[in-house]
Write a protein that holds these residues in place. Structure first.
Motif, short mmCIF file in Angstrom:
data_model
loop_
_atom_site.label_atom_id
_atom_site.label_comp_id
_atom_site.label_asym_id
_atom_site.label_seq_id
_atom_site.Cartn_x
_atom_site.Cartn_y
_atom_site.Cartn_z
N VAL A 53 101.01 57.93 20.29
CA VAL A 53 102.14 58.82 19.88
C VAL A 53 101.96 60.23 19.45
O VAL A 53 100.97 60.72 19.26
CB VAL A 53 102.84 58.22 18.38
N GLU A 54 103.16 61.11 19.65
CA GLU A 54 103.27 62.40 19.59
C GLU A 54 104.42 62.86 18.89
O GLU A 54 105.57 62.04 19.07
CB GLU A 54 102.95 63.19 20.95
N THR B 182 115.74 68.23 25.34
CA THR B 182 115.22 66.96 25.83
C THR B 182 115.55 65.72 25.33
O THR B 182 115.32 64.71 25.74
CB THR B 182 113.51 67.14 25.71
N TYR B 183 116.27 65.75 24.10
CA TYR B 183 117.00 64.48 23.70
C TYR B 183 118.29 64.31 24.46
O TYR B 183 118.64 63.20 24.31
CB TYR B 183 117.24 64.60 22.11
N LEU B 184 118.61 65.29 25.34
CA LEU B 184 119.81 64.65 26.20
C LEU B 184 119.32 64.36 27.53
O LEU B 184 118.27 64.46 27.79
CB LEU B 184 120.73 66.17 26.39
N PRO B 185 120.32 63.46 27.99
CA PRO B 185 119.93 62.93 29.57
C PRO B 185 119.57 64.07 30.65
O PRO B 185 120.19 65.22 30.49
CB PRO B 185 121.22 62.17 29.69
N PRO B 186 118.64 63.86 31.26
CA PRO B 186 118.20 64.97 32.27
C PRO B 186 119.65 65.46 33.18
O PRO B 186 119.45 66.57 33.64
CB PRO B 186 117.40 64.26 33.48
N GLY C 130 106.59 57.05 28.66
CA GLY C 130 107.65 57.14 29.46
C GLY C 130 108.13 55.84 30.25
O GLY C 130 108.51 55.58 31.46
N ALA C 131 107.54 54.64 29.90
CA ALA C 131 107.78 53.43 30.62
C ALA C 131 109.41 52.99 30.48
O ALA C 131 109.76 52.92 29.30
CB ALA C 131 107.05 52.31 29.74
N THR D 102 114.34 61.44 28.98
CA THR D 102 112.94 62.16 29.31
C THR D 102 111.78 61.56 28.44
O THR D 102 112.18 61.98 27.10
CB THR D 102 113.16 63.71 29.28
N PRO D 103 110.86 61.27 28.34
CA PRO D 103 109.66 60.93 27.57
C PRO D 103 109.01 62.16 26.90
O PRO D 103 109.25 63.26 27.73
CB PRO D 103 108.69 60.24 28.20
#
Length: 768
Positions: free
Chosen positions: A392-393, A400-404, A566-567, A575-576
């Motif tokens: 975990v990080e 990055t919490y928004l969709p790509p 990222g699974a 985005t992981p």
């Protein structure tokens, strides 16, 4: 206590619903409808941290740093230095300023300064920064005022503009959360209604849990709006309140309706069915809600206003759900009576299989038969799922919490990549009380810091205060950079405060690890005490906490595998990356609360059977069978509600939604149906151990006296109403035993043998 209240609710059945509904509607219409205007985008920081002090000093001295509010990225195939492109860009920006003079405070434009650093290396991109006038929540309102004009209209062929910046990202996140709530209302509620209809087979019965859910949310929003009048309430809290409050409220309604129908099936009068349902399911609902409230109140240990506001809202929703379930619902049951089965969508005989023939009975019996193997296999599997948690990080909230594919996300990514030295989240060092020589000393020390996009530059000095700032080249190095800044030696009489978004993220994580052990201790102690009172045992609470920790670890491991490693990120459109530490704390509280909530519902029915004299194994099987269908249905409903939020555009909402989905799936199947029966079988009679004073408290609050011993009687002439879909027919839970003389001293045992009543009592392990 609960039994007496059940009878009171029946007597006041015409008054209570009107009073309760009236109060909830008054609360929502008077306050809840104004919640949107009162919520805040802030509250993520530790108010006592160095980064917060640095921000306060900077704002008091220089005013708010608005240089990164809105970034306009101009792209031109022919190059931004082309005179026609430059003229069009100047006209575009001038038009914005003339139309919105009250919103735009300052403009810093490449097309005015011709600064090479504001132009890309290939010359096709340049940026303009807009500083908005408002502070706090007004900043977001200013952006929304000018947002419609931030488009490509008026630009020549081959020239386009993208919108980035801290305020643009905040607006996109806020809009995503608002869409989540709408999605839950438009898609989640109809699916829940269908599930309830399948479970109960009756429109009227299905409407009861929905009634509790909707009223709970309306009331909680009203309370949250009142709190927002004098406390900082983060906008994110409304989505969490809707998700958690709606799911639990419907679950509580589900348990109450199921128990009421079960009591009617036994042949009880409506009055007695209302009272018994309140004394059994109602009591369990109240204690289950207390478990969830305790878990959520653990968030108050942390300093972030975000966590506190979520706790306030969610506690309000859960508390109202429990209150409505033991006030309004029993009264409505009294009004409806057998009409609870009105508007049935199918016709099925209530005389279904014996409980022993159901899967819900056979599964725990199989688990007990292979108890050691099941325990080792399940515990080993759960520990295996926990392993990814080691990777975990942690990080902070950003684009990055928004969709790509989100336009604002793409614009911000482009800006960060093209102009790394101008990132909108620089690390800062606020220097106060330094003369020129001392300031030079501090600046020279910053030159040794590694991991920055460029050496820290100093802005203007006002009243002896200077702000040094620079971007961090890699977000994963935030802690490394902050540690280096903290190691700078302050000259005598000089104050140094490390600030900026990177520092806030690091200090937020430090607050997490400082307070998390205290939260864990608080949750363990308080829930242990509550469960000891509910179960009349000290072994059961310890077992429940261990089970909860196993499920929690497995869930966090799966979430780490998905959202950090990222699974499934491509399939689910995110985005992981690092997780926000406050969100991790929140999901821990939610999962702990839900797990103990289901534990109370399951084990309470086992305790009821045990109090009637059943053996430990029989009590385990009966308790699991009687709650299996309902717990599964409740978990499915919560999963449906969570799934509506799992489609969110915001990664943090996906994290919470999928956390609930995995936790519920693991808890309602593997743990409750297999591991709990196996472990309890191995513990045998130790399951029920407690010192005498615990037993006295257990009996004093009404446990063990809610329901008379079930005695089977010959079937009534008329077939009862339709059962719930998949709901086991409980052949050993028939009407309360009649007086022995009234039966001629004889009754029917569970296997159909006609025996004296006194003999049956002996078989049940009771005195005749």
């Amino acid at each position: 206590m609960f039994l007496n209240w059940g009878y009171a609710a029946y007597r006041l059945r015409r008054i209570i619903p009107l009073v309760v509904v009236g109060l909830i509607l008054a609360l929502f219409l008077g306050f809840g409808s104004r919640l949107g205007d009162r919520m805040s985008q802030e509250g993520w920081e530790d108010p006592h941290a160095s980064s917060t002090v640095a921000a306060q000093v900077e704002q008091e001295t220089f005013g708010r740093d608005n240089s990164g509010d809105v970034i306009l990225l101009f792209h031109a195939l022919q190059g931004v230095a082309d005179p026609a492109v430059a003229e069009a860009a100047r006209a575009y920006v001038a038009g914005l300023e003339s139309r919105h003079p009250e919103q735009i405070e300052q403009v810093n434009s490449y097309f005015d300064t011709q600064a090479p650093a504001m132009r890309s290396a290939d010359g096709t991109t340049a940026f303009v920064s807009l500083g908005l006038a408002g502070d706090g929540e007004q900043t977001l309102k200013d952006f929304r005022t000018i947002e419609d004009d931030l488009n490509n209209e008026g630009l020549p062929q081959g020239v386009s503009v993208q919108v980035a910046g801290a305020t643009a990202v905040a607006d996109a996140l806020d809009e995503g959360m608002a869409n989540d709530i709408k999605r839950a209302e438009l898609f989640g509620l109809p699916f829940v209604a269908v599930l309830l209809l399948i479970v109960f087979g009756s429109v009227v019965a299905a409407l009861m849990p929905l009634f509790v859910g909707i009223l709970s949310i309306l009331g909680a929003l009203g309370i949250l709006s009142i709190l927002a009048g004098f406390l900082q309430v983060n906008v994110f809290s409304q989505a969490v309140v809707t998700l958690l409050g709606l799911g639990l409220a419907i679950d509580y309604g589900l348990f109450m309706v199921s128990r009421f129908r079960e009591e009617l099936d036994k042949g009880s009068t409506v009055r007695d069915a209302v009272a018994t349902s309140t004394a059994t399911a109602g009591k369990t609902v109240v204690f289950s809600a207390l478990m969830v409230i305790v878990a959520l109140s653990g968030l108050l240990i942390f300093p972030q206003a975000f966590l506190k506001s979520v706790a306030y809202g969610a506690i309000s929703a859960v508390g109202l759900a429990a209150l409505l379930s033991v006030t309004a619902l029993p009264a409505i049951f009294g009004l409806l009576g057998t009409r609870i089965d009105a508007l049935s969508v199918r016709k099925t005989s209530r005389r279904a299989r014996r409980i022993e023939d159901t899967w819900w009975y056979r599964a725990p019996r199989w688990s007990m038969k292979h108890a050691k193997l099941v325990t080792v296999a399940v515990v080993g599997g759960l520990l295996l799922l926990t392993l990814p948690l080691g990777k975990v990080e942690f990080g902070g909230i950003n684009e990055t919490y928004l969709p790509p594919e989100h336009a604002t996300r793409q614009a911000q990514d482009s800006f960060n990549e093209t102009f790394p030295a101008f990132r909108t989240e620089p690390v800062k060092l606020v220097v106060s009380g330094a003369n020129n020589q001392q300031l030079v000393d501090v600046v020279m020390q910053t030159r040794q810091i590694q991991g920055l996009t460029s050496p820290m530059s100093a802005g203007r000095t006002v009243d002896g205060t200077t702000v040094l700032s620079a971007g961090v080249a890699d977000r994963s190095d935030n802690a490394y950079v902050i540690d280096q800044l903290r190691s700078i030696t302050a000259p005598e009489g000089v104050e140094l405060h490390v600030g900026g978004t990177p520092a806030m993220e690091v200090e937020s994580l430090e607050a997490l690890f400082d307070r998390l052990p205290w939260m864990a201790l608080y949750l363990a102690v308080v829930t242990f005490i509550l469960m000891a009172l509910v179960f009349g045992s000290l072994v059961q609470p310890a077992k429940a906490i261990i089970m909860t920790l196993l499920g929690l670890g497995a869930t966090l491991g799966v979430l780490t595998l998905m959202f950090v490693l990222g699974a499934g990120s491509g399939l689910l459109g995110f985005t992981p990356g690092p997780l926000m530490s406050p969100i991790v704390v929140l999901i821990i509280a939610i999962i702990y609360g839900l797990s103990t909530d289901y534990e109370v519902f399951l084990v309470s029915r086992m305790v009821e059977a045990r109090d009637r004299g059943e053996s430990t194994d029989r009590a385990i099987a009966l308790g699991t069978a009687r709650t299996g269908t309902i717990i599964t249905a409740a978990a499915l409903i919560m999963i449906v509600v969570a799934a509506a939020f799992g489609l969110s555009d915001i990664v943090m909402m996906k994290y919470i939604a999928f956390g609930m989905i995995f936790a519920l799936a693991i808890d309602a199947t593997i743990i409750r149906m297999l591991l709990v029966p196996a472990v309890m079988h191995l513990l045998a009679e130790d399951n029920w151990w407690a010192p005498g004073f615990i037993k006295k408290l257990y009996n004093r609050i009404g446990h063990g006296h809610s329901e008379p011993a079930p005695v089977a009687v010959p079937a009534a002439p008329a077939a009862p109403a339709s059962p719930a879909a998949g709901e086991p027919s409980i052949t050993d839970a028939q009407p309360a035993p009649l007086d022995e003389a009234a039966r001629g001293g004889r009754t029917t045992s569970q296997d159909g043998e006609l025996v004296p009543f006194s003999e049956l009592m002996k078989r049940l392990g009771k005195d005749s």
